[in-house]
Design a protein around this motif. Sequence first.
Motif, PDB file in Angstrom:
ATOM      1  N   LEU A 124      -2.586  -0.966   2.628  1.00 34.95           N
ATOM      2  CA  LEU A 124      -2.709  -0.081   3.796  1.00 34.95           C
ATOM      3  C   LEU A 124      -1.861   1.177   3.642  1.00 34.95           C
ATOM      4  N   ALA A 125      -2.332   2.261   4.220  1.00 30.68           N
ATOM      5  CA  ALA A 125      -1.431   3.391   4.446  1.00 30.68           C
ATOM      6  C   ALA A 125      -0.535   2.971   5.615  1.00 30.68           C
ATOM      7  N   SER A 126       0.732   3.317   5.560  1.00 32.35           N
ATOM      8  CA  SER A 126       1.666   2.675   6.498  1.00 32.35           C
ATOM      9  C   SER A 126       1.492   3.139   7.930  1.00 32.35           C
ATOM     10  N   GLU A 127       0.831   4.291   8.138  1.00 33.84           N
ATOM     11  CA  GLU A 127       0.563   4.705   9.520  1.00 33.84           C
ATOM     12  C   GLU A 127      -0.378   3.715  10.212  1.00 33.84           C
ATOM     13  N   SER A 128      -1.062   2.872   9.422  1.00 25.17           N
ATOM     14  CA  SER A 128      -1.979   1.884  10.001  1.00 25.17           C
ATOM     15  C   SER A 128      -1.332   0.510  10.169  1.00 25.17           C
ATOM     16  N   GLY A 175       9.090   3.404  -1.386  1.00 27.37           N
ATOM     17  CA  GLY A 175       7.822   4.124  -1.331  1.00 27.37           C
ATOM     18  C   GLY A 175       7.887   5.326  -2.243  1.00 27.37           C
ATOM     19  N   SER A 176       6.942   6.205  -2.102  1.00 25.73           N
ATOM     20  CA  SER A 176       6.987   7.444  -2.870  1.00 25.73           C
ATOM     21  C   SER A 176       6.319   8.548  -2.069  1.00 25.73           C
ATOM     22  N   MET A 177       6.602   9.765  -2.460  1.00 25.52           N
ATOM     23  CA  MET A 177       6.032  10.918  -1.772  1.00 25.52           C
ATOM     24  C   MET A 177       4.819  11.468  -2.499  1.00 25.52           C
ATOM     25  N   GLY A 182       0.821  -1.220   0.000  1.00 24.70           N
ATOM     26  CA  GLY A 182       0.000   0.000   0.000  1.00 24.70           C
ATOM     27  C   GLY A 182       0.847   1.258   0.000  1.00 24.70           C
ATOM     28  N   GLY A 183       0.395   2.297   0.698  1.00 19.85           N
ATOM     29  CA  GLY A 183       1.131   3.560   0.760  1.00 19.85           C
ATOM     30  C   GLY A 183       0.835   4.472  -0.406  1.00 19.85           C
ATOM     31  N   THR A 184       1.519   5.584  -0.439  1.00 17.22           N
ATOM     32  CA  THR A 184       1.338   6.578  -1.493  1.00 17.22           C
ATOM     33  C   THR A 184       1.818   6.068  -2.841  1.00 17.22           C
ATOM     34  N   ILE A 185       2.788   5.172  -2.828  1.00 18.47           N
ATOM     35  CA  ILE A 185       3.258   4.599  -4.096  1.00 18.47           C
ATOM     36  C   ILE A 185       2.098   3.881  -4.793  1.00 18.47           C
ATOM     37  N   THR A 190      -2.789  15.797  -1.873  1.00 15.86           N
ATOM     38  CA  THR A 190      -4.159  15.454  -1.477  1.00 15.86           C
ATOM     39  C   THR A 190      -4.599  14.269  -2.321  1.00 15.86           C
ATOM     40  N   TYR A 191      -4.712  13.114  -1.708  1.00 13.45           N
ATOM     41  CA  TYR A 191      -4.994  11.888  -2.468  1.00 13.45           C
ATOM     42  C   TYR A 191      -5.315  10.810  -1.453  1.00 13.45           C
ATOM     43  N   GLN A 192      -5.693   9.661  -1.963  1.00 17.24           N
ATOM     44  CA  GLN A 192      -5.888   8.512  -1.066  1.00 17.24           C
ATOM     45  C   GLN A 192      -4.748   7.532  -1.278  1.00 17.24           C
ATOM     46  N   HIS A 234       5.826   0.216   0.032  1.00 18.87           N
ATOM     47  CA  HIS A 234       5.405   0.522   1.409  1.00 18.87           C
ATOM     48  C   HIS A 234       5.091   2.011   1.514  1.00 18.87           C
ATOM     49  N   GLY A 235       4.147   2.373   2.339  1.00 15.82           N
ATOM     50  CA  GLY A 235       3.948   3.784   2.656  1.00 15.82           C
ATOM     51  C   GLY A 235       5.196   4.328   3.339  1.00 15.82           C
ATOM     52  N   THR A 236       5.413   5.618   3.195  1.00 12.72           N
ATOM     53  CA  THR A 236       6.671   6.170   3.722  1.00 12.72           C
ATOM     54  C   THR A 236       6.587   6.525   5.205  1.00 12.72           C
ATOM     55  N   ASP A 237       5.371   6.620   5.755  1.00 16.84           N
ATOM     56  CA  ASP A 237       5.256   7.114   7.138  1.00 16.84           C
ATOM     57  C   ASP A 237       5.938   6.198   8.155  1.00 16.84           C
ATOM     58  N   THR A 238       5.809   4.898   7.974  1.00 23.05           N
ATOM     59  CA  THR A 238       6.475   3.971   8.904  1.00 23.05           C
ATOM     60  C   THR A 238       7.463   3.060   8.181  1.00 23.05           C
TER      61      THR A 238
HETATM   62  N1  LIG Z   1       4.028   9.017   1.356  1.00 18.93           N
HETATM   63  C1  LIG Z   1       3.331   8.065   1.988  1.00 18.93           C
HETATM   64  O1  LIG Z   1       3.461   6.916   1.616  1.00 18.93           O
HETATM   65  C2  LIG Z   1       2.480   8.471   3.156  1.00 18.93           C
HETATM   66  C3  LIG Z   1       1.324   7.570   3.483  1.00 18.93           C
HETATM   67  N2  LIG Z   1       0.554   8.166   4.565  1.00 18.93           N
HETATM   68  C4  LIG Z   1       1.772   6.198   3.961  1.00 18.93           C
HETATM   69  O2  LIG Z   1       2.677   6.070   4.724  1.00 18.93           O
HETATM   70  O3  LIG Z   1       1.182   5.236   3.571  1.00 18.93           O
END
Ligand SMILES: NC(=O)C[C@H](N)C(=O)O
Length: 337
Positions: free
Chosen positions: A65-69, A124-126, A18-21, A33-35, A98-102
Amino acid sequence: AKSESAPPRPRVTILATGGTIAGAGASAADSATYQAAKVPVEQLLAGVPQLADLAEVRGEQVFQLASESFGNEQLLALGRRVADLAENPEVDGIVITHGTDTLEETAYFLTLVERTNKPIVVVGSMRPGTALSADGALNLYNAVAVAGNPQARGKGVLVTLNDEIHSGRDVAKALNIKTEAFKSPWGPLGMVVEGKSYWFRLPAKRHTLDSEFDIRRIDSLPRIDIAYAYGNLDDTAYRAFAQAGAKAIVHAGTGNGSVAAPLVPALRVLREEGLQIIRSSRADQGGFVLRNAEQPDDRYDWVVAHDLNPQKARILAMVALTRTQDSKELQRIFWEY
Ligand SMILES: NC(=O)C[C@H](N)C(=O)O
């Protein structure tokens, strides 16, 4: 048909989490601003057909998943899947989107528990793939290039963003709006440009094959919490975490992990009750906490996280406490990993 003498391509499995990527926004101008966690792995791979020039790739959707979850269950499940692939003779390298947050937490966890020499690259990606100048496609291309490169073997878990190759132990998200979001306090290990890796340094800490930890021997991870220090702090959060069953509290301390005088008695009582107290620093571009500097750790039987940021200290402490409850052993582990 391909000539029979063409060298075989490395076989790289991409585990998508998952994640922003895998994110999508309403318009190309929506860079922030995105999901997150929308696009399935097949679509991610189809978006970068150049991957086929680098490797024989196959994708697997592990989570969306978004990685904060991410929770400990995700860490364990992902760790086990990576270990299965690492044991598979038909896999040469593994990439995890992977999401970048975690991301820095997962990369460090895998560094500690994966007993393999095979390249494991977390990426991941921003910006979401729908944005102008999206960074995910190139980051993924670079990740596959590194994962398929025999030179990446034995260098621990790696992270590729912004053309840099970082150690999964050192790297952390330092900025949350720029594509140059990831920094290592001791510098990146190398660069990846046009699919070629250029190496400049090696990790000095124990990892992967040289680690004493093994995902196959970890059934569950203990609860460990982080309490953030600031002026006027009292012991409310520390007591609440202890009440909730924390086995250790990482003190995200000011400066070199300093502890406000009114807080010291409460932390000493918690240690006497069996909780490990781990002093780390909230200085996010290079905390450096030394034993008995600021606080008498020997006398209080506390542990210092040295250069690990609080979230990485939590990961190491969770893994370490699956093997020992001894604070001296815990401190040794903090020096060695
Ligand atoms: N840039 C990202 O990937 C942020 C996103 N909230 C995540 O960690 O899933």
